[in-house]
Design an enzyme around this catalytic site. Structure first.
Site, PDB file in Angstrom:
ATOM      1  N   GLU A   1     -98.745  32.292  -2.398  1.00  0.00           N
ATOM      2  CA  GLU A   1     -97.727  31.375  -2.937  1.00  0.00           C
ATOM      3  C   GLU A   1     -96.905  30.799  -1.799  1.00  0.00           C
ATOM      4  O   GLU A   1     -96.514  31.520  -0.876  1.00  0.00           O
ATOM      5  CB  GLU A   1     -96.740  32.100  -3.872  1.00  0.00           C
ATOM      6  CG  GLU A   1     -97.283  32.415  -5.227  1.00  0.00           C
ATOM      7  CD  GLU A   1     -96.261  33.111  -6.131  1.00  0.00           C
ATOM      8  OE1 GLU A   1     -95.048  32.836  -6.011  1.00  0.00           O
ATOM      9  OE2 GLU A   1     -96.694  33.929  -6.952  1.00  0.00           O
TER      10      GLU A   1
ATOM     11  N   GLU B   1     -95.973  40.699  -6.235  1.00  0.00           N
ATOM     12  CA  GLU B   1     -94.570  40.907  -5.849  1.00  0.00           C
ATOM     13  C   GLU B   1     -93.883  42.089  -6.541  1.00  0.00           C
ATOM     14  O   GLU B   1     -92.994  41.910  -7.382  1.00  0.00           O
ATOM     15  CB  GLU B   1     -93.749  39.646  -6.139  1.00  0.00           C
ATOM     16  CG  GLU B   1     -94.144  38.453  -5.301  1.00  0.00           C
ATOM     17  CD  GLU B   1     -93.111  37.333  -5.349  1.00  0.00           C
ATOM     18  OE1 GLU B   1     -92.072  37.483  -6.005  1.00  0.00           O
ATOM     19  OE2 GLU B   1     -93.349  36.318  -4.692  1.00  0.00           O
TER      20      GLU B   1
END
Ligand code: BG6
Length: 469
Positions: free
Chosen positions: A374, A163
Site C-alpha cells: 500500500e 497491519e
C-alpha cells in the site's frame, strides 16, 4: 532504467472498504458490521453496508483496472463471507464470489494478490474473545486452509494479515476500532502475539499443501526518525521503531521477538502468554517466509515525551493517523514539523523518508523480498467539468515510485508496488470523503465509476515500465 519485468505494478483494496453486500448471499456479520453502527465511532456514521458495491460491480471494476493496465490487484477476503460464524459450515456463495472475482482478474491477465485478513473478523468469533482467544488461531488456520484449497490453483500470492499494529493498536490501546478496548497493554500484546502465531501456523500450513505460490505478511512501515541529534530523542526514535516495527518484523523475519521490547514487557507485566510450541512455530515459519509487505504512507518524526499520559479513550480525530500524539506507553511523541509537507488530512508526504526507511530495513534484515502493498494519497479530489484532476495524487505516486526506483538501483529487493487504492473506498474512520482511488466513485450519482487523471498517468507509467520517472 526501466522497472524489471518481474516487478508488479498494481493497486489494492480491502473487503469491508469496497464490497458492501454486508448481509447478502449468506454472509455472516463481521466485527465492523457491528462496530460501525455504534454512534460516534465513524465519520458521520458512515459504514460499509453498501461501500462502493464492489460485490455487485466487480466485473466493471476489474475491466477499468484492465484499462489502466494494472498488472495485479490486491484485495482481501471477508472471512464471514466464507464462514458466516468464523467456523463450521462453509458458505458456498462466498466461495463462488471470490472464485468469480479471481477468474475475472485472470481473464485480463491481472495477477490476484490476496489478503486473508484485512481487519474484519466474524462477529461470532469477536464475541468469543476475538484475537485474545487462542482458539481463534485454530479457526483462522482452518479458514485460510479453506481459501488455499478453493483458490490456490489460481492464486499464487497470499498475505496472511494486514497491519497488525493498526488493528490491534486501534482495537486494544485506543478504542477506535473493534473491539473498542482502550489502554489495555496486556491485551494488546496478547492479541498481537496470537496473530503472530496465526500467521506462522497459516504459513506452515500453506507450505505443507505444496501449492508452490508465495506467502507473506503486510505491516505498517512508518519509520521513526528523531527530530534532532539529542540523545534522548534518538532513543525515543529507537524505542518507536522497536515497538512499531521490530515487534512485528522480528517474529516474521527472524523468528523471535526483539529483546528490547521483551524486557520492557517483563518490567511492566505486559508479557503475553507464549508457549514453547508457539515459539517453535514462529521460528519455523520465519524460515519459509517468502516476502514482507510494506504499507507506507509517512514516517514518524519523534521526540522524547515529557507530558503526562492521560489514560482515556482517544477521540476519532486523535486516531486518524496524523502526527501529534503521545505513544501508548508515554515514551515518545510524534510531531508535525514546519519544514515538512502534509496532506489535507495532516499526513506527512515524504518519499525521502520512504527511501531512507528502506535502506535502514535492508541494513537490519538483509535481502528479504519486499512488496509495497500500500502507498497512496488520501485527498478530496478536484473535479472540473466531470474530469477528476487529482494532480496531487499523480505527484505523490510519482515521487514514491522514484524512491522505489532508486532503492532497486541500490539492490533493495523490491518486487511490486500497489497503489492504495484501486477504486475510491471507505476510509475506516474518515468515511467516503477521503479518496484514495485511481478510479473515482460518484456517491451522488449511482456510484458511477470513472478513471481519474492518476489512473491515466499510472497507465502510461506502467506501459513505459517507469523509464521516464
Ligand atoms: C492502511 C489500511 O492502514 O491505510 C487501509 O490498510 C486504509 O485499509 C489505509 O484505508 C489508509 O488509511 P485511512 O485511515 O486514511 O483510510
Amino acid at each position: 532504467m526501466k522497472f524489471p519485468n518481474d516487478f508488479l505494478f498494481g493497486a489494492a483494496s480491502a473487503a469491508y472498504q469496497v464490497e458492501g453486500a454486508w448481509d447478502k448471499d449468506g454472509k455472516g456479520l463481521s466485527n465492523w458490521d457491528v462496530f460501525s453502527k455504534i454512534p460516534g465511532k465513524t465519520f458521520e456514521g458512515t459504514n460499509g453496508d453498501v461501500a462502493v458495491d464492489h460485490y455487485n460491480r466487480y466485473k466493471e471494476d476489474i475491466k477499468l483496472m484492465a484499462e489502466i493496465g494494472l498488472e495485479s490487484y490486491r484485495f482481501s477476503i471477508s472471512w464471514a463471507r466464507i464462514l458466516p460464524n468464523g467456523k463450521g459450515k462453509v458458505n458456498e456463495k462466498g466461495i463462488e464470489f471470490y472464485s468469480n472475482l479471481i477468474d475475472e482478474c485472470l481473464k485480463y491477465g491481472i495477477v490476484p494478490f490476496v489478503t486473508l485478513y484485512h481487519w474484519d473478523i466474524p462477529q461470532a468469533l469477536e464475541e468469543e474473545g476475538g484475537w485474545l482467544n487462542k482458539e481463534v488461531v485454530d479457526h483462522f488456520v482452518n479458514y485460510a486452509t479453506i481459501c488455499f484449497k478453493a483458490f490456490g490453483d489460481r492464486v499464487k500470492h497470499w498475505i496472511t494479515f494486514n497491519e497488525v499494529l493498526c488493528f490491534a493498536g486501534s482495537g486494544y490501546l485506543q478504542g477506535a476500532h473493534p473491539p473498542g478496548i482502550y489502554n489495555d497493554e496486556k491485551k494488546y500484546f496478547q492479541a498481537t502475539h496470537n496473530v503472530s502465531v496465526a500467521h506462522a501456523r497459516t504459513l506452515l500450513k500453506y507450505k505443507e499443501l505444496k501449492q508452490y505460490g508465495e506467502i507473506g505478511i503486510s505491516h505498517v512501515f512508518s519509520p521513526a526518525v528523531s527530530v534532532d541529534d539529542l540523545e534522548e530523542n534518538k532513543l525515543a526514535a529507537y524505542h518507536a521503531n522497536q515497538f512499531d516495527h521490530a515487534w512485528y518484523f522480528h517474529p516474521a523475519i527472524k523468528g523471535e521477538y526483539p529483546e528490547y521490547v521483551m524486557n520492557i514487557l517483563e518490567e511492566n507485566k505486559w508479557m503475553p502468554e507464549i508457549t514453547e510450541e508457539e515459539r517453535t512455530q514462529i521460528k519455523e515459519a520465519s524460515k519459509h517466509l517468502d516476502f514482507i509487505g510494506f504499507n507506507y504512507y509517512q514516517p514518524q518524526r519523534v521526540l522524547k515525551n515529557k507530558e503526562k499520559v492521560e489514560k482515556r479513550q482517544k477521540t476519532r480525530e486523535e486516531c486518524i493517523g496524523s502526527p501529534g500524539n503521545i505513544s501508548f506507553d508515554g515514551f515518545f511523541k510524534s510531531v508535525k514539523l514546519d519544514d515538512k509537507k502534509y496532506t489535507k488530512y495532516g499526513w506527512e508526504i515524504s518519499p525521502e523518508g520512504f527511501l531512507d526507511g528502506l535502506r535502514k530495513f535492508k541494513e537490519e534484515y538483509g535481502d528479504v523480498k519486499i512488496y509495497i502493498t500500500e502507498n497512496g494519497l488520501g485527498d478530496q479530489d478536484l473535479i472540473v467539468e466531470d474530469e477528476i484532476l487529482d494532480i496531487s495524487r499523480v505527484k505523490f505516486i510519482e515521487a514514491h515510485l522514484k524512491s522505489i526506483k532508486q532503492a532497486i538501483k541500490e539492490s533493495i529487493n523490491l518486487k511490486g508496488y500497489y497503489v492504495w487504492s484501486a477504486t475510491d473506498l471507505l476510509s475506516w474512520l474518515n468515511g467516503y470523503k477521503k479518496q484514495y482511488g485511481l478510479i473515482y466513485v460518484d456517491h451522488k450519482n449511482n456510484l458511477d465509476r470513472k478513471i481519474k487523471l492518476s489512473g491515466r498517468w499510472y497507465k502510461q507509467t506502467i506501459e513505459e515500465r517507469g523509464e521516464n520517472l
